[in-house]
Design an enzyme around this catalytic site. Sequence first.
Site, PDB file in Angstrom:
ATOM      1  N   GLY A   9       0.804  -1.228   0.000  1.00 33.56           N
ATOM      2  CA  GLY A   9       0.000   0.000   0.000  1.00 33.56           C
ATOM      3  C   GLY A   9       0.834   1.273   0.000  1.00 33.56           C
ATOM      4  O   GLY A   9       1.950   1.322   0.528  1.00 33.56           O
ATOM      5  N   THR A  84      -7.216  -7.685  -1.043  1.00 33.06           N
ATOM      6  CA  THR A  84      -6.332  -8.494  -0.192  1.00 33.06           C
ATOM      7  C   THR A  84      -6.141  -9.914  -0.733  1.00 33.06           C
ATOM      8  O   THR A  84      -5.037 -10.459  -0.654  1.00 33.06           O
ATOM      9  CB  THR A  84      -6.881  -8.530   1.245  1.00 33.06           C
ATOM     10  OG1 THR A  84      -8.299  -8.746   1.189  1.00 33.06           O
ATOM     11  CG2 THR A  84      -6.606  -7.233   1.970  1.00 33.06           C
ATOM     12  N   HIS A 308      16.821  25.931  16.768  1.00 31.88           N
ATOM     13  CA  HIS A 308      16.864  26.987  17.791  1.00 31.88           C
ATOM     14  C   HIS A 308      15.473  27.438  18.258  1.00 31.88           C
ATOM     15  O   HIS A 308      14.609  27.709  17.430  1.00 31.88           O
ATOM     16  CB  HIS A 308      17.529  28.279  17.270  1.00 31.88           C
ATOM     17  CG  HIS A 308      18.542  28.085  16.220  1.00 31.88           C
ATOM     18  ND1 HIS A 308      19.873  27.900  16.491  1.00 31.88           N
ATOM     19  CD2 HIS A 308      18.439  28.039  14.864  1.00 31.88           C
ATOM     20  CE1 HIS A 308      20.534  27.766  15.352  1.00 31.88           C
ATOM     21  NE2 HIS A 308      19.696  27.847  14.360  1.00 31.88           N
TER      22      HIS A 308
HETATM   23  P1  TTP Z   1      -5.499  -0.021   2.831  1.00 30.02           P
HETATM   24  O1  TTP Z   1      -5.412   0.656   4.158  1.00 30.02           O
HETATM   25  O2  TTP Z   1      -6.823  -0.219   2.208  1.00 30.02           O
HETATM   26  O3  TTP Z   1      -4.602   0.731   1.761  1.00 30.02           O
HETATM   27  P2  TTP Z   1      -3.299   1.547   2.008  1.00 30.02           P
HETATM   28  O4  TTP Z   1      -2.428   0.849   2.990  1.00 30.02           O
HETATM   29  O5  TTP Z   1      -2.665   1.832   0.693  1.00 30.02           O
HETATM   30  O6  TTP Z   1      -3.789   2.924   2.662  1.00 30.02           O
HETATM   31  P3  TTP Z   1      -4.748   4.096   2.091  1.00 30.02           P
HETATM   32  O7  TTP Z   1      -6.146   3.586   2.179  1.00 30.02           O
HETATM   33  O8  TTP Z   1      -4.486   5.213   3.041  1.00 30.02           O
HETATM   34  O9  TTP Z   1      -4.323   4.448   0.693  1.00 30.02           O
HETATM   35  O10 TTP Z   1      -4.803  -1.445   2.907  1.00 30.02           O
HETATM   36  C1  TTP Z   1      -4.854  -2.192   4.049  1.00 30.02           C
HETATM   37  C2  TTP Z   1      -3.748  -3.206   4.053  1.00 30.02           C
HETATM   38  O11 TTP Z   1      -3.892  -4.171   3.023  1.00 30.02           O
HETATM   39  C3  TTP Z   1      -2.387  -2.646   3.876  1.00 30.02           C
HETATM   40  O12 TTP Z   1      -1.547  -3.441   4.675  1.00 30.02           O
HETATM   41  C4  TTP Z   1      -2.083  -2.869   2.416  1.00 30.02           C
HETATM   42  C5  TTP Z   1      -2.815  -4.155   2.141  1.00 30.02           C
HETATM   43  N1  TTP Z   1      -3.337  -4.280   0.805  1.00 30.02           N
HETATM   44  C6  TTP Z   1      -2.540  -4.839  -0.173  1.00 30.02           C
HETATM   45  O13 TTP Z   1      -1.397  -5.238   0.090  1.00 30.02           O
HETATM   46  N2  TTP Z   1      -3.045  -4.965  -1.415  1.00 30.02           N
HETATM   47  C7  TTP Z   1      -4.303  -4.576  -1.737  1.00 30.02           C
HETATM   48  O14 TTP Z   1      -4.705  -4.723  -2.889  1.00 30.02           O
HETATM   49  C8  TTP Z   1      -5.110  -3.966  -0.704  1.00 30.02           C
HETATM   50  C9  TTP Z   1      -6.492  -3.469  -1.020  1.00 30.02           C
HETATM   51  C10 TTP Z   1      -4.578  -3.860   0.544  1.00 30.02           C
END
Ligand code: TTP
Length: 393
Positions: A9, A84, A308
């Site tokens: 992310g 995910t 400072h």
């Molecule tokens: P998010 O919090 O949804 O994404 P992000 O970490 O990029 O943050 P933001 O929303 O601020 O842009 O992701 C949650 C977790 O899941 C994070 O650990 C990243 C992971 N993730 C991936 O690795 N790949 C993915 O496709 C998604 C949706 C999430």
Amino acid sequence: MQTVLLAAGEGTRMRPLTAGLPKPMLPVADRPLCAHTADAAIEAGTDELILVVGYEADVVREYFGEEYRGVPVKYATQDEQLGTAHAVRTAHEHLDGRFAVLYGDDLYDQASIEALFAAGPGITAYRAENPSNYGVLDTDGDRVVGVTEKPASPETNLVSAGACVLPSEAREWLDVEQSERGEYELTDVLDRVFAEYEVSYTELDRWMGVGRPWELLEANEWKLTELDREVRGDVSDDADLRGPVVVEEGAAIEPGVVIEGPVLVRSGAHVGPNAYVRGATLLGEDSEVGHAVEIKNSVIMRETNVPHLSYVGDSLLGRDVNFGAGTTVANLRHDDEPVEQTVKGERVSTGRRKYGVVVGDGAKTGIETSLSPGVVLSPGARTEPNEWVSRDR
Ligand code: TTP
């Protein structure tokens, strides 16, 4: 057991701090955010880490290398964050047994990760104050039989925390349909696991997701509090270090400095003379805190200078920032209401009565700049001498 650690992310809600660093690599005490989870997994017995990387992947690769703390590290690149399940699927070729999935932007307590890993297929859960906002567990005794997303009237307050241990068969179940919100989601993989396995749940003792800047401050508050006093740097006899203060080798503390822990002074940092640093504060590598500067409950990233006559409270300063002499951060509203910050164009309450500013990498303030609570300065921003900054720039 292998651990898949999701670190692809960007962390758009964490901007501007993620302008050059992926969110999982932001500093939390003495290591990047996701290294706390990698370490917890290794302590719990993981024998291989598979890091799913994407945004600024090289920063992650450089830190973990091919072997981390004696454990081999593999990488899978997720070019687009499509969900995910999609993230875990990119790691498919490396998976060869039961595996854990942990999130690189979440912090877990060590004992809970050990309990999760010791159980069979299992998921993590926690007690939420407002379960209707989350996926609520459907249980049959100790067994999880499903997760209901955002139910209107939940029967329990036990909600899913995401992290899980999956059986090796799950490797073949990652190719799920797109969900209503257009993502390939691990919850759909879990539905199949619930149907075919006895899945237990581990209630997390402590857990937090780090999404927005003030949560990075909270993450540091948590992990700095766990540090034990250790002084290896060069500390003047006329400095006063109180409580859990860590001064790494190569850091220097000049006469007249008072530090009240928990405070971590990283290698190459220089403090004083006559500075006052209060917990919970992280002073990053090669940072400078000079004469008559007070810093309280803040994260000061590497190579940043507050040389400072300045006050910095409850704030996050990125890398290579410079505060001109007399820069003052306001961290409290006169009406005592929680400080708000703009996140992705929306005004959001931080829930914090005390909250200062967020400053992007390379920003510089002119002398005597006053910064209002919740103000965000972009990377490379400049302020005029004697300016009062009450809006983001
Ligand atoms: P998010 O919090 O949804 O994404 P992000 O970490 O990029 O943050 P933001 O929303 O601020 O842009 O992701 C949650 C977790 O899941 C994070 O650990 C990243 C992971 N993730 C991936 O690795 N790949 C993915 O496709 C998604 C949706 C999430």
